[in-house]
Scaffold this active site. Structure first.
Site, PDB file in Angstrom:
ATOM      1  N   LYS A 145       0.858  -1.186   0.000  1.00 28.76           N
ATOM      2  CA  LYS A 145       0.000   0.000   0.000  1.00 28.76           C
ATOM      3  C   LYS A 145       0.895   1.238   0.000  1.00 28.76           C
ATOM      4  O   LYS A 145       1.936   1.251   0.673  1.00 28.76           O
ATOM      5  CB  LYS A 145      -0.869  -0.059   1.264  1.00 28.76           C
ATOM      6  N   SER A 188      -9.754   1.229   3.134  1.00 26.16           N
ATOM      7  CA  SER A 188      -8.977   2.137   2.324  1.00 26.16           C
ATOM      8  C   SER A 188      -7.869   1.453   1.515  1.00 26.16           C
ATOM      9  O   SER A 188      -7.324   2.056   0.595  1.00 26.16           O
ATOM     10  CB  SER A 188      -8.322   3.193   3.216  1.00 26.16           C
ATOM     11  N   SER A 192      -9.780  -1.293   7.254  1.00 30.06           N
ATOM     12  CA  SER A 192      -9.307  -1.072   5.884  1.00 30.06           C
ATOM     13  C   SER A 192      -8.594  -2.226   5.214  1.00 30.06           C
ATOM     14  O   SER A 192      -8.258  -2.127   4.034  1.00 30.06           O
ATOM     15  CB  SER A 192      -8.397   0.142   5.844  1.00 30.06           C
TER      16      SER A 192
HETATM   17  N1  GLN Z   1     -13.150   3.195   6.814  1.00 27.46           N
HETATM   18  C1  GLN Z   1     -12.504   3.608   8.010  1.00 27.46           C
HETATM   19  C2  GLN Z   1     -12.153   5.075   7.914  1.00 27.46           C
HETATM   20  O1  GLN Z   1     -12.469   5.641   6.928  1.00 27.46           O
HETATM   21  C3  GLN Z   1     -11.304   2.762   8.273  1.00 27.46           C
HETATM   22  C4  GLN Z   1     -10.093   3.232   7.606  1.00 27.46           C
HETATM   23  C5  GLN Z   1      -8.895   2.374   7.874  1.00 27.46           C
HETATM   24  O2  GLN Z   1      -8.994   1.312   8.475  1.00 27.46           O
HETATM   25  N2  GLN Z   1      -7.747   2.896   7.484  1.00 27.46           N
HETATM   26  O3  GLN Z   1     -11.596   5.647   8.778  1.00 27.46           O
END
Ligand code: GLN
Length: 494
Positions: A81, A156, A180
């Protein structure tokens, strides 16, 4: 041969490489070719590192030929990532504010993968600063879901999940702050495993919410995810929150089954509105399978888990508002010139951050400000403690917990992007384990009536990765899910 190679798991490639049936260069080449053939559709990669991947593969081949001893992941392709720093290789975190940034150092995850002799194929797309549940918040491109190109891959870690599901790489690393890795894994029919908070070093992993961020592997099998986690986990003096205990050998006992284990079903998670019937059914079947395999199923309660989303969306933005203050146009990436230093900083941040990141910074700054701190930030921290206690109490009654990973399967682009609350609610089942710091993973449990993958979540107690992986492996063997994306709008695999 090339097409065949990309369908192999990391463990399968290991056997071929060890037997001398294939070289690391052939493996790397096959995956690079497949990326080239499919990434126009998938858009999973921000940077493909063709030259350095082939150089590394040649080195690995030479080392294997010399009998010089090679690492755990020798010759196995991986993707990272774009939140992990890679020396001299662009690292954007999905944001315009870091456009052109080439870090002077490697993240610990990056250097551990290199030390394990993995072959780094490139950097994957992501929601800007890891804020999002759909991949739609990347400042660069829209990664698609290999099962249906009109649907989101989840976020994400959108690119890492899609790359593994689309056979572009057998392994990828993402980060999981509130889900995410688990949620995109669920949306694209692969495995995503968040370890206990502190297991994998955060050094060189661009910070979003430091008390929650955890690097986590994606793979197409539970065994492969275990391999990758072993390669990246373990104490690191460069991260003060890193756990000192050595990381266990996850592959040992992986096949021991669930006979005699107590598996807890979280009552509240099944009562939640918005849980799609297809997701409910596949999860219920998974529970029945565990029972058939000899586990004892017990009902448990996490009474404060319903407040998880509210607490998370105060704590995570608060930490983000503090962490992201370093992006001021002075030291990294973008700078928009203006008459004074202050105006330069404001103009840089205005131009460099996307809408969701700005929303989080504003919420977080508000929650931390004098007069509101107690009512919002401190209150959210108290809720976090209650959730932590809920988990501790639940794990007195059982060895592992099971639930759906996300309330829905992959939704269409644009379906939730105008409604932040609907988007945030997609994290309802993943956030509690994030707040508690406990390990949690998603594995494919089958398809819903639309032909889209459903993920089931297995959660373990703090430091309980071994138990969690054992349950996941037993379930995986029973479900026998075929990870090949298929359906009318699926990625053409060539
Ligand atoms: N969807 C969650 C957020 O937007 C989790 C994001 C993540 O785990 N990086 O914060």
């Amino acid at each position: 041969m090339g097409e065949l190679l990309v369908t192999k798991t990391a463990a399968g490639l290991r056997n071929l490489l060890d037997a001398g049936d294939v070289s690391a260069v052939e493996v790397a080449q096959a995956h690079l070719d497949h990326i080239e053939a499919t990434d126009d559709q998938l858009k999973a990669f921000l940077v493909v590192m063709r030259e350095s991947a082939l150089t590394k593969a040649r080195e690995v081949d030479a080392r294997i030929a010399d009998g010089a001893g090679a690492g755990l992941l020798a010759g196995i392709p991986v993707a990272l990532k774009d939140i992990f720093t890679t020396r001299a290789v662009p690292t954007t975190c999905g944001s315009k504010i870091l456009e052109g940034y080439r870090p002077p150092y490697d993240a610990t995850v990056t250097s551990r993968l290199d030390a394990a002799d993995a072959v780094l194929l490139g950097k994957t797309n992501m929601d800007e600063f890891a804020m999002g549940s759909s991949g739609e918040n990347s400042a660069y491109q829209l990664t698609t879901n290999p099962w249906d190109l009109e649907r989101v891959p989840g976020g994400s870690s959108s690119g890492s999940g899609a790359a593994v599901a689309g056979f572009q790489t057998p392994l990828a690393v993402g980060t999981d702050t509130g889900g995410s890795v688990r949620q995109p894994a669920a949306f694209s029919g692969v495995v995503g495993a968040k370890p206990t908070y502190g297991r994998v070093s955060r050094y060189g992993m661009i910070a979003f919410a430091s008390s929650l961020d955890q690097a986590s592997p994606f793979a197409r099998t539970v065994t492969d995810a275990a391999w990758m986690l072993e390669a990246i986990a373990g104490h690191d003096p460069m991260d003060s929150t890193s756990i000192p205990e050595p990381f266990p050998n996850l592959r040992e006992g992986l096949e021991a089954g669930v006979g005699g284990m107590r598996i807890g079903v979280v009552r509240e998670f099944f009562e939640s509105e918005g849980l799609e019937p297809g997701v409910r059914d596949r999860t219920q079947e998974a529970i029945q399978r565990l029972s058939k395999l000899g586990a004892q199923i017990v009902e448990v309660s996490l009474p404060h888990a319903v407040y998880g989303v509210s607490a998370y969306y105060l704590i995570a933005p608060s930490e983000c508002s503090s962490n992201l203050s370093r992006f001021d146009g002075v030291r990294y990436g973008l700078r928009v010139d203006a008459d004074s230093a202050e105006e330069m900083m404001a103009a840089t941040r205005e131009a460099g951050f996307g809408a969701e990141v700005k929303r989080r910074i504003m919420i977080g700054t508000y929650a931390l400000s004098a007069g509101y701190y107690d009512a919002y930030y401190a209150q959210a921290q108290r809720v976090r403690t209650l959730i932590l206690r809920d988990f501790a109490a639940a794990f007195e009654q059982c060895d592992a917990l099971i639930s759906p990973t996300a309330p829905t399967t992959a939704f269409r682009f644009g379906d939730k992007s105008d409604d932040p609350l609907a988007m945030y609610l997609n994290d309802i089942f993943t956030i509690p384990a994030s707040l508690a710091g406990t390990p949690a993973m998603s594995l494919p449990a089958g398809l819903d009536e639309k032909g889209l993958p459903v993920g089931v979540q297995v959660m373990g107690p703090v430091l309980g990765e071994q138990v969690m992986f054992r349950v996941a492996r037993a379930l995986e063997a029973e479900i026998a899910f075929d990870p090949t994306p298929r359906g009318p709008n699926a990625l053409e695999l060539g």
